[in-house]
Design a protein around this motif. Structure first.
Motif, PDB file in Angstrom:
ATOM      1  N   UNK A   7       0.806  -1.206   0.000  1.00  0.00           N
ATOM      2  CA  UNK A   7       0.000   0.000   0.000  1.00  0.00           C
ATOM      3  C   UNK A   7       0.841   1.258   0.000  1.00  0.00           C
ATOM      4  N   UNK A   8       0.203   2.425   0.108  1.00  0.00           N
ATOM      5  CA  UNK A   8       0.933   3.696   0.152  1.00  0.00           C
ATOM      6  C   UNK A   8       1.923   3.714   1.315  1.00  0.00           C
ATOM      7  N   UNK A   9       3.106   4.239   1.065  1.00  0.00           N
ATOM      8  CA  UNK A   9       4.123   4.328   2.109  1.00  0.00           C
ATOM      9  C   UNK A   9       4.909   3.051   2.311  1.00  0.00           C
ATOM     10  N   UNK A  10       4.623   2.017   1.497  1.00  0.00           N
ATOM     11  CA  UNK A  10       5.382   0.761   1.519  1.00  0.00           C
ATOM     12  C   UNK A  10       6.059   0.621   0.157  1.00  0.00           C
ATOM     13  N   UNK A  11       7.335   0.260   0.162  1.00  0.00           N
ATOM     14  CA  UNK A  11       8.104   0.330  -1.074  1.00  0.00           C
ATOM     15  C   UNK A  11       8.831  -0.981  -1.365  1.00  0.00           C
ATOM     16  N   UNK A  12       8.742  -1.402  -2.630  1.00  0.00           N
ATOM     17  CA  UNK A  12       9.524  -2.528  -3.128  1.00  0.00           C
ATOM     18  C   UNK A  12      10.341  -1.995  -4.305  1.00  0.00           C
ATOM     19  N   UNK A  13      11.663  -2.061  -4.185  1.00  0.00           N
ATOM     20  CA  UNK A  13      12.570  -1.512  -5.192  1.00  0.00           C
ATOM     21  C   UNK A  13      13.286  -2.673  -5.870  1.00  0.00           C
ATOM     22  N   UNK A  14      13.141  -2.779  -7.204  1.00  0.00           N
ATOM     23  CA  UNK A  14      13.723  -3.898  -7.945  1.00  0.00           C
ATOM     24  C   UNK A  14      14.792  -3.394  -8.905  1.00  0.00           C
ATOM     25  N   UNK A  15      15.987  -3.919  -8.757  1.00  0.00           N
ATOM     26  CA  UNK A  15      17.073  -3.676  -9.703  1.00  0.00           C
ATOM     27  C   UNK A  15      16.915  -4.690 -10.831  1.00  0.00           C
ATOM     28  N   UNK A  16      16.468  -4.215 -11.997  1.00  0.00           N
ATOM     29  CA  UNK A  16      16.123  -5.099 -13.108  1.00  0.00           C
ATOM     30  C   UNK A  16      17.346  -5.440 -13.961  1.00  0.00           C
ATOM     31  N   UNK A  17      17.150  -6.374 -14.893  1.00  0.00           N
ATOM     32  CA  UNK A  17      18.194  -6.714 -15.852  1.00  0.00           C
ATOM     33  C   UNK A  17      18.508  -5.508 -16.725  1.00  0.00           C
ATOM     34  N   UNK A  18      19.712  -5.460 -17.249  1.00  0.00           N
ATOM     35  CA  UNK A  18      20.160  -4.306 -18.022  1.00  0.00           C
ATOM     36  C   UNK A  18      19.562  -4.310 -19.427  1.00  0.00           C
ATOM     37  N   UNK A  19      19.414  -3.106 -19.979  1.00  0.00           N
ATOM     38  CA  UNK A  19      18.977  -2.955 -21.362  1.00  0.00           C
ATOM     39  C   UNK A  19      17.521  -3.270 -21.580  1.00  0.00           C
ATOM     40  N   UNK A  20      17.145  -3.355 -22.848  1.00  0.00           N
ATOM     41  CA  UNK A  20      15.762  -3.644 -23.213  1.00  0.00           C
ATOM     42  C   UNK A  20      15.399  -5.101 -22.940  1.00  0.00           C
ATOM     43  N   UNK A  21      16.361  -5.886 -22.458  1.00  0.00           N
ATOM     44  CA  UNK A  21      16.094  -7.277 -22.098  1.00  0.00           C
ATOM     45  C   UNK A  21      15.042  -7.377 -20.996  1.00  0.00           C
TER      46      UNK A  21
END
Length: 319
Positions: A147-161
């Protein structure tokens, strides 16, 4: 709120994922960082691993078994694919909740709770693609009620992949990290075109800016999509070389402009309210795409039947 960091390899995508996660944690907000890159460097960028946990990608079957719950449309883990959407009876999760998945798979790095997908190792060569490991992240986000005020941060694969799976549709806001070079903005154009097709929110974050010419270049290339920029950072370079000060609040020593840029990212995320209907609509759409493309043929089942037309996405689903 779910935030993805994408960009060309070497753009500083992982560094920005770590800085933003640490900024959120420093503000007192509940935050979970997820390393979804084929090169697993987020723990190091966060400041070093303090508590390890098993990678998600190595335990996909047990994660499926947990998430399917008592959903009659998913009779077994084998019948569940990475795009299977939640339905009535599915196990829905709260961020960092007291459940088997979080208890088992959340470690800690630099004071930030961290989950990792796991490395693409020698045993995977020739028999699997990295996106099979990312399936656990896709299922996790699909069954998460944040919900609001809760955060999930994802470091994704590089590029358009990052577009090789439907994972890119699971976020409230995507930050595309771009250096002020032609190569640096090339991924932006690819991502922009794909994102517009699905109504995905993308904001560009300039990185490693050293002068006014760098900033002008970014403004000319990406226009109004440029949200903010970070200057070249001696603090970051020192941290990457292991020369960071042993400070109980190390982010306080980050250059003032760069700290302000992180605050602007925070404000941008909070200004985009969650659209549960859009998230669920994309989840169903990409599930049906996978069903038609390969899943029915591989499993010998009608996986389109896993879509529950009476499921209502959002916090109300908990009841």
């Amino acid at each position: 709120m779910r935030i993805a960091f994408v960009g060309k390899g070497g753009s500083g995508k992982t560094t920005l994922s770590a800085l933003f996660s640490r900024h959120l944690a420093r503000s007192g907000a509940p935050v979970l960082a997820i390393d979804g890159d084929i090169n697993q460097h987020l723990a190091e960028a966060l400041g070093g691993l303090e508590k390890s946990a098993p990678p998600l990608g190595a335990h996909l079957s047990s994660i499926k078994d947990l998430l399917r719950g008592t959903n009659p449309r998913v009779p077994s883990p084998e019948a569940m694919i990475k795009t299977t959407p939640p339905g009535r009876g599915s196990r829905l999760l709260r961020p960092l909740g007291d459940d088997e998945l979080h208890t088992r798979h959340v470690g800690r790095a630099g004071g930030v709770p961290l989950m990792v997908t796991g490395e693409f190792d020698e045993s995977d060569l020739g028999v699997a693609c990295y996106h099979s490991k990312l399936g656990a992240v896709e299922l996790y986000l699909g069954h998460l009620l944040d919900g609001p005020g809760e955060y999930v941060v994802v470091d994704m694969t590089a590029g358009a992949d990052a577009f090789a799976s439907g994972l890119f549709t699971r976020f409230d806001l995507t930050f595309l990290v771009a250096e002020p070079t032609r190569k640096g903005v090339s991924v932006y154009r690819q991502y922009r075109d794909h994102a517009r097709e699905f109504g995905i929110r993308v904001a560009v974050v300039g990185n490693k800016v050293t002068c006014e010419e760098d900033l002008l270049f970014l403004k000319e290339e990406v226009g109004d999509d440029l949200l903010t920029h970070l200057n070249h950072s001696p603090w970051v370079r020192a941290a990457e070389q292991g020369r960071a000060q042993d400070d109980p609040d190390p982010l306080a020593s980050l250059e003032p402009h760069n700290r302000h840029a992180l605050s602007l990212l925070h404000e941008a995320v909070d200004s985009h309210p969650r659209d549960w209907d859009r998230l669920h609509r994309h989840a169903v759409e990409f599930h049906l795409r996978n069903v038609r493309a390969w899943a029915d043929a591989r499993t010998g089942e009608d996986l389109a039947a896993q879509v529950d037309p009476d499921f209502v996405p959002g916090p109300a689903a908990l009841s």
